[in-house]
Design a protein around this motif. Structure first.
Motif, PDB file in Angstrom:
ATOM      1  N   ALA A  71       0.849  -1.193   0.000  1.00 37.08           N
ATOM      2  CA  ALA A  71       0.000   0.000   0.000  1.00 37.08           C
ATOM      3  C   ALA A  71       0.882   1.239   0.000  1.00 37.08           C
ATOM      4  O   ALA A  71       1.997   1.234   0.531  1.00 37.08           O
ATOM      5  CB  ALA A  71      -0.913   0.001   1.219  1.00 37.08           C
TER       6      ALA A  71
ATOM      7  N   ASN B 132       0.830   5.314   1.091  1.00 34.07           N
ATOM      8  CA  ASN B 132       0.118   6.327   1.868  1.00 34.07           C
ATOM      9  C   ASN B 132       1.095   7.427   2.237  1.00 34.07           C
ATOM     10  O   ASN B 132       2.290   7.337   1.971  1.00 34.07           O
ATOM     11  CB  ASN B 132      -0.516   5.718   3.118  1.00 34.07           C
ATOM     12  CG  ASN B 132      -1.729   6.512   3.592  1.00 34.07           C
ATOM     13  OD1 ASN B 132      -1.921   7.671   3.206  1.00 34.07           O
ATOM     14  ND2 ASN B 132      -2.532   5.897   4.434  1.00 34.07           N
TER      15      ASN B 132
ATOM     16  N   ASP C 221      -5.390  10.361   4.113  1.00 30.74           N
ATOM     17  CA  ASP C 221      -6.262   9.185   4.172  1.00 30.74           C
ATOM     18  C   ASP C 221      -6.389   8.619   2.769  1.00 30.74           C
ATOM     19  O   ASP C 221      -7.336   8.908   2.035  1.00 30.74           O
ATOM     20  CB  ASP C 221      -7.625   9.588   4.738  1.00 30.74           C
ATOM     21  CG  ASP C 221      -8.495   8.380   5.067  1.00 30.74           C
ATOM     22  OD1 ASP C 221      -7.967   7.248   4.987  1.00 30.74           O
ATOM     23  OD2 ASP C 221      -9.682   8.563   5.382  1.00 30.74           O
TER      24      ASP C 221
ATOM     25  N   HIS D 245      -6.178   5.165   0.236  1.00 26.49           N
ATOM     26  CA  HIS D 245      -6.331   3.707   0.197  1.00 26.49           C
ATOM     27  C   HIS D 245      -5.980   3.220  -1.204  1.00 26.49           C
ATOM     28  O   HIS D 245      -6.843   3.113  -2.073  1.00 26.49           O
ATOM     29  CB  HIS D 245      -7.763   3.323   0.569  1.00 26.49           C
ATOM     30  CG  HIS D 245      -8.213   3.882   1.880  1.00 26.49           C
ATOM     31  ND1 HIS D 245      -7.920   3.283   3.087  1.00 26.49           N
ATOM     32  CD2 HIS D 245      -8.902   5.018   2.172  1.00 26.49           C
ATOM     33  CE1 HIS D 245      -8.431   4.004   4.076  1.00 26.49           C
ATOM     34  NE2 HIS D 245      -9.030   5.067   3.547  1.00 26.49           N
ATOM     35  N   LEU D 246      -4.716   2.946  -1.421  1.00 22.17           N
ATOM     36  CA  LEU D 246      -4.194   2.591  -2.744  1.00 22.17           C
ATOM     37  C   LEU D 246      -3.224   1.435  -2.567  1.00 22.17           C
ATOM     38  O   LEU D 246      -2.279   1.531  -1.778  1.00 22.17           O
ATOM     39  CB  LEU D 246      -3.508   3.813  -3.360  1.00 22.17           C
ATOM     40  CG  LEU D 246      -3.021   3.770  -4.797  1.00 22.17           C
ATOM     41  CD1 LEU D 246      -2.786   5.189  -5.314  1.00 22.17           C
ATOM     42  CD2 LEU D 246      -1.723   2.987  -4.942  1.00 22.17           C
ATOM     43  N   ARG D 247      -3.432   0.353  -3.290  1.00 21.81           N
ATOM     44  CA  ARG D 247      -2.598  -0.839  -3.112  1.00 21.81           C
ATOM     45  C   ARG D 247      -2.302  -1.500  -4.457  1.00 21.81           C
ATOM     46  O   ARG D 247      -3.154  -1.552  -5.346  1.00 21.81           O
ATOM     47  CB  ARG D 247      -3.303  -1.837  -2.186  1.00 21.81           C
ATOM     48  CG  ARG D 247      -2.528  -3.143  -1.926  1.00 21.81           C
ATOM     49  CD  ARG D 247      -3.252  -4.023  -0.927  1.00 21.81           C
ATOM     50  NE  ARG D 247      -3.259  -3.417   0.402  1.00 21.81           N
ATOM     51  CZ  ARG D 247      -2.298  -3.566   1.314  1.00 21.81           C
ATOM     52  NH1 ARG D 247      -1.239  -4.321   1.033  1.00 21.81           N
ATOM     53  NH2 ARG D 247      -2.394  -2.974   2.484  1.00 21.81           N
TER      54      ARG D 247
ATOM     55  N   ASP E 120     -19.203   5.525  -0.931  1.00 21.80           N
ATOM     56  CA  ASP E 120     -18.032   4.707  -0.613  1.00 21.80           C
ATOM     57  C   ASP E 120     -17.785   3.748  -1.773  1.00 21.80           C
ATOM     58  O   ASP E 120     -18.662   2.941  -2.112  1.00 21.80           O
ATOM     59  CB  ASP E 120     -18.251   3.938   0.696  1.00 21.80           C
ATOM     60  CG  ASP E 120     -18.379   4.877   1.883  1.00 21.80           C
ATOM     61  OD1 ASP E 120     -17.507   5.753   2.029  1.00 21.80           O
ATOM     62  OD2 ASP E 120     -19.360   4.752   2.644  1.00 21.80           O
TER      63      ASP E 120
ATOM     64  N   ARG F  36     -15.151   0.932  -3.439  1.00 21.78           N
ATOM     65  CA  ARG F  36     -13.986   0.062  -3.343  1.00 21.78           C
ATOM     66  C   ARG F  36     -13.767  -0.602  -4.700  1.00 21.78           C
ATOM     67  O   ARG F  36     -14.523  -1.478  -5.117  1.00 21.78           O
ATOM     68  CB  ARG F  36     -14.163  -1.008  -2.263  1.00 21.78           C
ATOM     69  CG  ARG F  36     -12.890  -1.843  -2.068  1.00 21.78           C
ATOM     70  CD  ARG F  36     -13.022  -2.866  -0.945  1.00 21.78           C
ATOM     71  NE  ARG F  36     -11.740  -3.474  -0.662  1.00 21.78           N
ATOM     72  CZ  ARG F  36     -11.214  -4.503  -1.345  1.00 21.78           C
ATOM     73  NH1 ARG F  36     -11.907  -5.029  -2.354  1.00 21.78           N
ATOM     74  NH2 ARG F  36     -10.038  -5.004  -1.025  1.00 21.78           N
TER      75      ARG F  36
ATOM     76  N   ALA G 125      -8.290   7.485  -5.821  1.00 18.43           N
ATOM     77  CA  ALA G 125      -8.046   7.096  -4.425  1.00 18.43           C
ATOM     78  C   ALA G 125      -7.192   8.125  -3.700  1.00 18.43           C
ATOM     79  O   ALA G 125      -7.345   8.322  -2.490  1.00 18.43           O
ATOM     80  CB  ALA G 125      -7.366   5.727  -4.388  1.00 18.43           C
TER      81      ALA G 125
ATOM     82  N   ARG H  66     -12.801   8.417   0.347  1.00 17.49           N
ATOM     83  CA  ARG H  66     -13.870   7.415   0.345  1.00 17.49           C
ATOM     84  C   ARG H  66     -13.749   6.464  -0.843  1.00 17.49           C
ATOM     85  O   ARG H  66     -14.586   5.593  -1.037  1.00 17.49           O
ATOM     86  CB  ARG H  66     -15.232   8.105   0.343  1.00 17.49           C
ATOM     87  CG  ARG H  66     -15.456   8.966   1.584  1.00 17.49           C
ATOM     88  CD  ARG H  66     -16.806   9.650   1.581  1.00 17.49           C
ATOM     89  NE  ARG H  66     -17.906   8.699   1.735  1.00 17.49           N
ATOM     90  CZ  ARG H  66     -19.198   9.067   1.765  1.00 17.49           C
ATOM     91  NH1 ARG H  66     -19.526  10.355   1.659  1.00 17.49           N
ATOM     92  NH2 ARG H  66     -20.145   8.160   1.902  1.00 17.49           N
TER      93      ARG H  66
ATOM     94  N   GLN I 187     -11.344   3.598  -2.577  1.00 12.76           N
ATOM     95  CA  GLN I 187     -10.242   2.669  -2.399  1.00 12.76           C
ATOM     96  C   GLN I 187      -9.949   1.974  -3.730  1.00 12.76           C
ATOM     97  O   GLN I 187     -10.856   1.742  -4.525  1.00 12.76           O
ATOM     98  CB  GLN I 187     -10.594   1.597  -1.360  1.00 12.76           C
ATOM     99  CG  GLN I 187     -11.017   2.131  -0.007  1.00 12.76           C
ATOM    100  CD  GLN I 187     -11.419   1.015   0.938  1.00 12.76           C
ATOM    101  OE1 GLN I 187     -10.800  -0.044   0.964  1.00 12.76           O
ATOM    102  NE2 GLN I 187     -12.476   1.239   1.707  1.00 12.76           N
ATOM    103  N   HIS I 188      -8.681   1.658  -3.944  1.00  9.46           N
ATOM    104  CA  HIS I 188      -8.330   0.952  -5.176  1.00  9.46           C
ATOM    105  C   HIS I 188      -7.221  -0.053  -4.919  1.00  9.46           C
ATOM    106  O   HIS I 188      -6.209   0.265  -4.294  1.00  9.46           O
ATOM    107  CB  HIS I 188      -7.869   1.924  -6.267  1.00  9.46           C
ATOM    108  CG  HIS I 188      -7.552   1.222  -7.561  1.00  9.46           C
ATOM    109  ND1 HIS I 188      -6.433   1.499  -8.312  1.00  9.46           N
ATOM    110  CD2 HIS I 188      -8.210   0.225  -8.226  1.00  9.46           C
ATOM    111  CE1 HIS I 188      -6.424   0.710  -9.382  1.00  9.46           C
ATOM    112  NE2 HIS I 188      -7.483  -0.058  -9.350  1.00  9.46           N
TER     113      HIS I 188
END
Length: 531
Positions: A66, A68, A73, A75-77, A118, A120, A143, A148, A150-151
């Motif tokens: 991930a 960051n 905040d 959310h990237l992976r 939200d 994802r 992201a 809100r 996420q990827h």
């Protein structure tokens, strides 16, 4: 992992980072995990702004990492190894997480930040897929911009059980909140537009308010780009409306016959085309599908009606809508598209590793596809309708030398079979004796030529029996003031270099039309007296 050249380039890029980037890696004892850590440690050495934390099996997707930044905040992976075409996606993600601003349009960024919900996203990619980076980079940026969203970008080759469970047979495949969101190339604007319910309505209103163009180009491939440049260089008001700028070039892997450029890739050429057009005062209206052409009325303006309800007008119009892959048009093909029926061997081939596939078509595209796939899959059956292959002899020799390839000539594909979720076989008729046969396989790659994107013009512009726009030597169609160029027309030999020349010719013809039809009926009085 990274060679010295890549390290030098990446170090230069990372100098643009303005805030710390924290990499959190979920690792195990696999070889892929070791490769991933080698890559991340190379990155760690290139910037003081980057830190690395290792955790054992901390994420359901392991190996993965991930990105960051403390105080953010995000959310990237990346699950797996973002190399090949996806290395650029990794570099961009590092920069954007590190505070480097995106080049996306300000209104698009504002749209993303304002999305209420939200989301994802999970994107399955392959390292050889040239269409995947656009999708991965778009969702990564989203992201970064919206907490809100996420990827997770997932290398399908690293997680084959997951790919099999979800029946992913085409990349990129995007899931949103556990459900399929889309497959194939998607731009940032297209994704945002699908999430923002009011976007299409606002865009239609904005487009309809535009003043008439002197030259309105419909289509953004090589022909459309050349037409736009030649028209804009004349100093006249020029617009391009395209369903996707770059056209079929975006789906082309290697280009080795464009004169003066020894080798390039389709997406690179498409980006270069757009960059060149943007050097001029051309109004580019991307992601817009034309649905109707209305010939000029009393106002002398030709209208193009779009799928979103907008109407654009021009004194002249150049049609350069290109072509798309031709389908087999047999039972089961539509049902199993992206479930085993595919059209891009470079993109989707890795998903069929160790499996049995068929390639439909014995021209250059079909034989090249069979050769490429033979290095990945267990067995390839090439099926050709004619009694002989039509590919270049050098390609045929290579194909026939491969031990895991079967060639079937005089074979008519009749039906795609499946179990409801994926392809299981293909039926064909042997045309020499009219007997039917069925092959058990898991994938079918269709490579049987092109179909012009002209259905929307039926009844308005004269079309050939093949659906191509009929033009004369100047690119003029049957409708006054409407010209055409490229693969959608009757000009033989569908090649990039030919399409560009035809686009330039159509623009010059449109300019000549404007001059002749805007000239005064008689010379001014003063000029007549002087004469």
């Amino acid at each position: 992992m990274l060679d010295d050249t890549l390290k030098t380039q990446l170090k230069t890029y990372l100098q643009r980072v303005t805030r710390p980037v924290e990499i959190v890696a979920s690792v195990d004892d696999s070889a892929t995990s070791r490769e991933m850590l080698e890559l991340l440690e190379d990155i760690l050495q290139l910037s003081d702004q980057v830190s690395l934390v290792q955790q054992r099996n901390a994420d359901p997707h392991t190996p993965s990492f991930a990105l960051n930044s403390p105080g953010q905040d995000i959310h990237l992976r990346f699950a797996g190894l973002p190399m090949g075409h996806e290395f650029t996606s990794l570099v961009l993600a590092l920069l954007q997480v590190g505070g480097y601003p995106s080049k996306a349009a300000p209104d698009t960024i504002e749209q993303i930040q304002g999305l209420d919900g939200d989301y994802r996203f999970e994107t399955y990619f392959s390292q050889s897929c040239q269409n995947c980076p656009d999708v991965v980079q778009a969702l990564n940026l989203m992201a970064v911009l919206n907490p809100r969203i996420q990827h997770v970008a997932i290398d399908g080759a690293v997680f084959p059980e997951e790919v099999e469970q979800r029946q992913v047979m085409s990349v990129p495949t995007v899931y949103l909140n556990g459900e399929v969101f889309g497959q194939g190339r998607m731009t940032l604007e297209e994704i945002v537009g699908r999430l923002d319910a009011g976007a299409a309505r606002r865009e239609a209103k904005k487009l309809s308010a535009k003043d008439p163009f002197e030259v309105l180009v419909v289509g953004g491939g090589p022909a459309g780009a050349a037409a736009a440049i030649y028209a804009a260089r004349k100093g006249i008001r020029t617009g391009v409306v395209a369903e996707r700028f770059g056209g079929q070039v975006l789906d082309t892997m290697a280009i080795e016959n464009f004169i003066s450029v020894q080798e390039t890739e389709g997406p690179k050429m498409a980006a270069a085309l757009e960059a060149h057009v943007r050097q001029y005062e051309v109004d580019i209206m991307n992601l817009q599908r034309a649905e109707k052409l209305v010939p000029a009325g009393d106002d002398g303006l030709i209208s193009i009606e779009l799928a979103n309800g907008a109407t654009l007008k021009g004194k002249t119009v150049i049609l350069s809508t290109g072509a798309r892959w031709r389908q087999m048009n047999v039972p089961g093909e539509d049902q199993y598209r992206n479930k085993g029926v595919a059209y891009c061997p470079h993109c989707d081939g890795p998903l069929f590793k160790g499996k049995r596939v068929a390639v439909i078509g014995g021209g250059n595209s079909g034989v090249e596809a069979a050769i490429d796939l033979a290095g990945v899959v267990r067995h390839v059956t090439l099926i050709e309708f004619d009694h002989k292959l039509r590919a270049d002899e050098v390609l045929q020799r290579k194909l026939r030398s491969l031990p895991n390839v079967t060639i079937l000539l005089s074979a008519l594909s009749t039906q795609v079979h499946g179990d409801g979720s994926k392809v299981t076989g293909l039926s064909y008729t042997d045309r020499t004796n009219d007997t039917g046969h069925t092959i058990e396989l898991e994938g079918i790659f269709v490579q049987i030529g092109l179909l012009p994107n002209t259905e929307w013009l039926k009844g308005t512009v004269e079309l050939s029996p093949r659906g191509e726009i009929v033009i004369d030597e100047r690119g003029q169609t049957s409708v006054p003031g409407v010209f055409a160029a490229g693969d959608a027309t009757t000009v033989p030999y569908k090649q990039i270099v030919i399409a560009m020349g035809e686009g330039a010719k159509a623009a010059l013809s449109a300019f000549d039309h404007l001059i002749r039809h805007s000239a005064p009926a008689q010379a001014p009085v003063a000029e007549a007296q002087a004469a």
